[in-house]
Enzyme design. Sequence first.
Site, short mmCIF file in Angstrom:
data_model
loop_
_atom_site.label_atom_id
_atom_site.label_comp_id
_atom_site.label_asym_id
_atom_site.label_seq_id
_atom_site.Cartn_x
_atom_site.Cartn_y
_atom_site.Cartn_z
CB SER A 69 -13.87 -10.78 10.78
OG SER A 69 -14.19 -10.27 9.59
CG HIS A 98 -13.87 -21.12 2.69
ND1 HIS A 98 -14.58 -20.19 2.21
CD2 HIS A 98 -13.38 -20.66 3.67
CE1 HIS A 98 -14.25 -19.07 2.74
NE2 HIS A 98 -13.63 -19.41 3.55
CD GLU A 134 -14.53 -16.73 0.47
OE1 GLU A 134 -13.34 -17.27 -0.09
OE2 GLU A 134 -14.49 -15.72 1.36
N GLY A 179 -14.63 -12.20 5.64
CA GLY A 179 -14.39 -11.29 4.25
C GLY A 179 -14.47 -9.89 4.78
CD GLU A 183 -13.57 -20.27 8.21
OE1 GLU A 183 -12.60 -19.63 8.41
OE2 GLU A 183 -13.64 -20.62 6.90
CE LYS A 212 -10.96 -16.13 2.57
NZ LYS A 212 -12.10 -15.26 3.10
CG ASN A 218 -8.89 -19.78 2.54
OD1 ASN A 218 -8.00 -20.06 1.67
ND2 ASN A 218 -9.99 -19.61 2.64
P1 13P Z 1 -11.17 -13.36 6.90
O1 13P Z 1 -10.39 -13.53 8.13
O2 13P Z 1 -10.74 -12.73 5.76
O3 13P Z 1 -12.67 -13.08 7.27
O4 13P Z 1 -11.47 -14.90 6.09
C1 13P Z 1 -11.50 -16.15 7.15
C2 13P Z 1 -11.71 -17.42 6.19
O5 13P Z 1 -12.31 -17.32 5.17
C3 13P Z 1 -10.81 -18.56 6.49
O6 13P Z 1 -10.94 -19.36 5.87
#
Ligand code: 13P
Length: 257
Positions: free
Chosen positions: A215, A97, A99, A175, A169, A11, A9
């Site tokens: 992560s 997601h 976020e 993040g 997740e 983002k 992703n």
């Molecule tokens: P990170 O791997 O940067 O923590 O993000 C994972 C994520 O949000 C995948 O959707």
Amino acid sequence: MKKFLLGTNWKMNKTLAEGTDYTVNVSEIITKYPQFEFFIIPPHTHLWKLKELLDSKKSALKLGAQNMHYEDAGQFTGEISPVMLAEIGLDIVELGHCERRQYFNETDETVNLKTLAALKHQLLPLICIGEKMSDRNYGISKEMLAKQLKVALKNVSADEIGKFWIAYEPIWAIGVNGIPAETPYVEEIHDFLRSVLIDLYGPSGKDVPLLFGGSVNINNASEYAQLTNVDGLFIGRSAWEPDLFEEIMILVGDVVK
Ligand code: 13P
């Protein structure tokens, strides 16, 4: 044989120029790793161009969007509909997601409406669920995750199995401020999610792909990938540079075969 899923992703990152370079690069790299099914999830503005690029290269890299509305059309300024995404010929749409849940009022109920809309338009929903650290501290992670999963999949029949993916997740693992989850915890939760899917769908619940994200990096990817109920990894930062992404392909490739 079912391929292990590996995707990223983006983002709100990468200009179209940067994203195009990345996609050209990664399309080349993945030809060396046929044991995986790869996907990328760029921002909406890049999708049309990247789809043309992937088609012109006959690339096996699957393409997805980061969100959509559940209505086909209407008075929803700033939104994108499933019809519009399907017209591009996308494979996947990521839904729920954390976020989106945290900053844009996404709820379990809208994730369900979007899941049904995606399936109606032959888009594969990649449904994200995850608990907060406070849920974990209260010992209610499983209850929270079961609720998210069951609401997201309301009215999704067993006939659709294989046409949707679930990504677990944990919010606290995602993040720049995320803390990578301990492997035994990921194992416990993935085993639990599998049992919820079997409750919902019977034995065919075993065939729902369950990805892990948050992560994921070169130090933990192969440990997570070896877990019985981890069918793929959903990566952010550690897959945003083709070289680093390839390191993960090599490490995980050694364990999934
Ligand atoms: P990170 O791997 O940067 O923590 O993000 C994972 C994520 O949000 C995948 O959707």
